[in-house]
Write a protein that holds these residues in place. Sequence first.
Motif, PDB file in Angstrom:
ATOM      1  N   PRO A  86       0.667  -1.130  -0.163  1.00 36.78           N
ATOM      2  CA  PRO A  86       0.137   0.485  -0.154  1.00 36.78           C
ATOM      3  C   PRO A  86       0.943   1.400  -0.323  1.00 36.78           C
ATOM      4  O   PRO A  86       2.174   1.073  -0.348  1.00 36.78           O
ATOM      5  N   GLU A  87      -0.126   2.624  -0.285  1.00 37.76           N
ATOM      6  CA  GLU A  87       1.141   3.466   0.082  1.00 37.76           C
ATOM      7  C   GLU A  87       2.049   4.169   1.167  1.00 37.76           C
ATOM      8  O   GLU A  87       1.147   3.897   2.234  1.00 37.76           O
ATOM      9  N   PRO A  88       3.204   4.705   1.384  1.00 38.76           N
ATOM     10  CA  PRO A  88       3.466   5.076   2.153  1.00 38.76           C
ATOM     11  C   PRO A  88       2.853   5.390   3.188  1.00 38.76           C
ATOM     12  O   PRO A  88       3.008   6.694   2.645  1.00 38.76           O
ATOM     13  N   ARG A  89       3.412   6.465   4.375  1.00 41.51           N
ATOM     14  CA  ARG A  89       3.170   7.230   5.256  1.00 41.51           C
ATOM     15  C   ARG A  89       4.488   8.203   5.716  1.00 41.51           C
ATOM     16  O   ARG A  89       5.280   7.589   5.582  1.00 41.51           O
ATOM     17  N   ILE A  90       4.204   9.158   4.384  1.00 38.36           N
ATOM     18  CA  ILE A  90       5.878  10.252   4.675  1.00 38.36           C
ATOM     19  C   ILE A  90       5.296  11.460   5.956  1.00 38.36           C
ATOM     20  O   ILE A  90       4.780  12.373   5.059  1.00 38.36           O
ATOM     21  N   HIS A  91       5.843  11.346   6.658  1.00 39.38           N
ATOM     22  CA  HIS A  91       5.996  12.673   7.921  1.00 39.38           C
ATOM     23  C   HIS A  91       7.319  13.075   7.730  1.00 39.38           C
ATOM     24  O   HIS A  91       8.102  12.944   8.573  1.00 39.38           O
ATOM     25  N   TYR A  92       6.712  14.836   7.537  1.00 40.09           N
ATOM     26  CA  TYR A  92       7.935  15.647   7.858  1.00 40.09           C
ATOM     27  C   TYR A  92       7.970  16.357   9.156  1.00 40.09           C
ATOM     28  O   TYR A  92       6.806  16.658   9.636  1.00 40.09           O
ATOM     29  N   ALA A  93       9.239  16.227  10.348  1.00 37.69           N
ATOM     30  CA  ALA A  93       9.148  16.293  11.629  1.00 37.69           C
ATOM     31  C   ALA A  93       9.881  17.867  11.957  1.00 37.69           C
ATOM     32  O   ALA A  93       9.262  18.075  11.234  1.00 37.69           O
ATOM     33  N   GLN A  94      11.127  17.501  13.036  1.00 38.51           N
ATOM     34  CA  GLN A  94      11.940  18.833  12.282  1.00 38.51           C
ATOM     35  C   GLN A  94      12.835  19.238  10.784  1.00 38.51           C
ATOM     36  O   GLN A  94      12.633  18.608   9.748  1.00 38.51           O
ATOM     37  N   SER A  95      12.639  20.462  11.106  1.00 33.33           N
ATOM     38  CA  SER A  95      13.127  21.634  10.021  1.00 33.33           C
ATOM     39  C   SER A  95      14.126  22.569  10.715  1.00 33.33           C
ATOM     40  O   SER A  95      13.213  23.557  11.019  1.00 33.33           O
ATOM     41  N   PHE A  96      14.842  23.035   9.618  1.00 37.15           N
ATOM     42  CA  PHE A  96      15.814  23.806  10.099  1.00 37.15           C
ATOM     43  C   PHE A  96      16.002  24.381   8.618  1.00 37.15           C
ATOM     44  O   PHE A  96      16.603  23.743   7.606  1.00 37.15           O
ATOM     45  N   PRO A  97      16.237  25.561   8.279  1.00 36.20           N
ATOM     46  CA  PRO A  97      17.098  26.617   7.285  1.00 36.20           C
ATOM     47  C   PRO A  97      18.274  26.772   7.535  1.00 36.20           C
ATOM     48  O   PRO A  97      18.744  25.762   8.489  1.00 36.20           O
ATOM     49  N   VAL A  98      18.413  26.317   6.304  1.00 34.91           N
ATOM     50  CA  VAL A  98      20.153  26.489   6.085  1.00 34.91           C
ATOM     51  C   VAL A  98      20.322  27.925   6.637  1.00 34.91           C
ATOM     52  O   VAL A  98      19.713  28.756   6.887  1.00 34.91           O
ATOM     53  N   MET A  99      21.726  27.854   7.611  1.00 39.30           N
ATOM     54  CA  MET A  99      21.977  28.982   8.669  1.00 39.30           C
ATOM     55  C   MET A  99      22.776  30.107   7.585  1.00 39.30           C
ATOM     56  O   MET A  99      23.628  29.278   7.246  1.00 39.30           O
ATOM     57  N   VAL A 100      22.669  30.901   7.017  1.00 39.37           N
ATOM     58  CA  VAL A 100      23.862  32.168   6.447  1.00 39.37           C
ATOM     59  C   VAL A 100      24.028  33.165   6.831  1.00 39.37           C
ATOM     60  O   VAL A 100      23.712  33.807   7.672  1.00 39.37           O
ATOM     61  N   ASN A 101      25.335  32.904   7.542  1.00 38.87           N
ATOM     62  CA  ASN A 101      26.832  34.205   8.433  1.00 38.87           C
ATOM     63  C   ASN A 101      26.191  35.393   7.083  1.00 38.87           C
ATOM     64  O   ASN A 101      26.790  35.204   5.979  1.00 38.87           O
ATOM     65  N   ASP A 102      26.231  36.627   7.727  1.00 42.97           N
ATOM     66  CA  ASP A 102      26.174  37.159   6.589  1.00 42.97           C
ATOM     67  C   ASP A 102      27.682  38.017   5.797  1.00 42.97           C
ATOM     68  O   ASP A 102      28.781  38.015   7.883  1.00 42.97           O
ATOM     69  N   PRO A 103      27.887  37.967   4.752  1.00 42.60           N
ATOM     70  CA  PRO A 103      29.174  38.493   4.857  1.00 42.60           C
ATOM     71  C   PRO A 103      30.121  39.362   5.265  1.00 42.60           C
ATOM     72  O   PRO A 103      31.361  38.722   5.804  1.00 42.60           O
ATOM     73  N   ASP A 104      29.115  40.320   5.581  1.00 42.98           N
ATOM     74  CA  ASP A 104      29.980  41.611   6.332  1.00 42.98           C
ATOM     75  C   ASP A 104      30.489  41.796   7.253  1.00 42.98           C
ATOM     76  O   ASP A 104      30.666  41.633   7.876  1.00 42.98           O
ATOM     77  N   GLY A 105      29.283  41.550   8.206  1.00 44.02           N
ATOM     78  CA  GLY A 105      28.953  40.944   9.000  1.00 44.02           C
ATOM     79  C   GLY A 105      29.983  39.676   9.611  1.00 44.02           C
ATOM     80  O   GLY A 105      30.585  40.036  11.168  1.00 44.02           O
ATOM     81  N   THR A 106      30.178  38.716   9.244  1.00 41.74           N
ATOM     82  CA  THR A 106      31.308  37.714   9.695  1.00 41.74           C
ATOM     83  C   THR A 106      32.480  38.342   8.993  1.00 41.74           C
ATOM     84  O   THR A 106      33.723  38.326  10.086  1.00 41.74           O
ATOM     85  N   ALA A 107      32.953  39.288   7.674  1.00 43.72           N
ATOM     86  CA  ALA A 107      34.784  39.339   8.182  1.00 43.72           C
ATOM     87  C   ALA A 107      34.682  41.098   9.416  1.00 43.72           C
ATOM     88  O   ALA A 107      35.897  40.636  10.011  1.00 43.72           O
ATOM     89  N   ARG A 108      33.685  41.538   9.409  1.00 45.62           N
ATOM     90  CA  ARG A 108      33.868  42.636  10.502  1.00 45.62           C
ATOM     91  C   ARG A 108      33.711  41.769  12.193  1.00 45.62           C
ATOM     92  O   ARG A 108      35.075  41.357  12.865  1.00 45.62           O
ATOM     93  N   THR A 109      33.350  40.406  12.220  1.00 40.19           N
ATOM     94  CA  THR A 109      32.997  39.701  13.556  1.00 40.19           C
ATOM     95  C   THR A 109      34.569  39.205  13.477  1.00 40.19           C
ATOM     96  O   THR A 109      35.486  39.425  14.963  1.00 40.19           O
ATOM     97  N   ASN A 110      35.532  38.194  12.423  1.00 37.82           N
ATOM     98  CA  ASN A 110      36.258  38.077  12.558  1.00 37.82           C
ATOM     99  C   ASN A 110      37.948  39.041  12.477  1.00 37.82           C
ATOM    100  O   ASN A 110      39.005  38.964  13.695  1.00 37.82           O
ATOM    101  N   ALA A 111      37.665  40.302  12.101  1.00 30.77           N
ATOM    102  CA  ALA A 111      38.891  40.937  12.222  1.00 30.77           C
ATOM    103  C   ALA A 111      38.914  41.412  13.586  1.00 30.77           C
ATOM    104  O   ALA A 111      39.455  41.842  14.399  1.00 30.77           O
TER     105      ALA A 111
END
Length: 411
Positions: free
Chosen positions: A280-305
Amino acid sequence: MTDFAAPLADLYRDLHRHPEPAFEETRTAGVAAACLRYSGYEVIERVGRTGVVGVLRNGEGPTVLIRADMDALPVHEDTGLDYASTVEGMMHACGHDVHVAALIGAADRLAQTRHEWSGTVIALFQPAEESGDGAQAMIDDGLYEKVPLPDVVLGQHVGPAPAGVVGAHSGPAFAGANSIDITVYGRGGHGSRPETTIDPIVLAASIVLRLQTIVAREVAPQETAVVTVGRISAGTKNNIIPDTASLGLTVRAFSEPVRIRIIEAIERIVRGEAAVSGAPEPRIHYAQSFPVMVNDPDGTARTNAAFRAAFGDASVLAPGAVSGSEDVGILAAAAQAPLVYWILGGADAALYMAAAAAGTLDSDVPSNHSPHFAPIIEPTLARGVDALVVAARAWLAPQSWEMKRGEIRSL
C-alpha cells in the motif's frame, strides 16, 4: 576575566548537573533571568513558553542581540565528571550549558563597561533549539513587539575544536535539515509462509539501500549533502512477518535547490519501492525542519577581524561549513538583520593536537551529541565570554556615537 570567573564556573557546573529538555527549561530560564536582573537588565520571561530576554538600554546607537540556547538532549551521560548530569537519561551533550553561562558572563561584562559603549544590548536565552521550534516560538509570541528590532544577531556554538579558538564561516555556515519519519505497510503473516505476505522489512531494507544512491548519483559532486537513516524498526518475533516497518531519516544540505531535490528523490524512492513490492501507499511525515543558516558576509568579516585584533591570528580558525543545523537564523530573518554565528572551541588543546597528529580525532575527541562530550571549563568559558563581548563591541558604538538606527548597515 574578573573575580566573576569563579562564580561563573560554578554556575556552569550547576547548569550541567541540571539539564532540561526542549520547552521545559524552567530552572535554566530562572537562573538566566536572575543573573540578568542582578546585572541591571530589564527582563522579560516566558517568551515562547520558556524563553528569557534581557534588555540593557545605554543611549543612542545600534541594537545588538546576543543569543544562547538552553535545552539539553535525551542522552545518558558517560563523562565521569564530578558535576555530571543528575537527571537520568538527560545530558547537556551539545554544550548549551556553555552557551548559557558564557552569555550570562558577557551580559554582566557589558553592563559593567557601559561607560565605554552606546546602544542597546539584548541578551536572549532561547528554548528548544534541538527540536527546531524555539526561535520560531519566540517570534510567534511577539518577541520583536517586546524588545527593539536588532541591527545584528550574534551567537556562538561550542564544539570539538581546541579550547581558546573562535571563528565564523561566511555564507551558508550550518546546513538546513529535515527529519523525516516513514512508515511502510505490508501484509503480515507466518514466517514459514512468506508467499502469503508482503514483507515490510524487505521493503524497508530496499529503501535504505536505494536511499544511499541519492547523494552519490543525484547530487552534483561540488554540492554537499547528507542522507542518513538513523532509525529502523519492525516486528515483534522471529517467526512473524509484521504488517509495518518504520524508518527515521535526517537530510542535510546547504542550498534550498539541493534540499528540494533530495526530498523529491526520497519520496520517489519510497513510493516506487512500495509499488514494486505490491505494498500500500507509504506514509511520509516531515517532523523537525531547520533552514540553512547563513552568516552575513560583511558582518562575518567584521566580527572575525575583531576576534583577530583581540585574540591574535592563531586563535581565529576557519571552521568551514558545518553539517549540523541551527535555528538561530530565524531570529535574524524575522528582524531582517544580519547574522554572525561562530564556532567556539571547547576541547582540551593538548588532547586535540595529539589526536590530530595520530589521525584519531573522530575517536579520541568526543563531538557534540556524544555521551562523552565535555568541554573543558577553562579556557572555554573565558573565551566564550570574551568572544561575545568582543563581537558585540564590534557593533556597538563608542559613547559619543550619534547615528540613527539603520545606518549601521553602511558602516
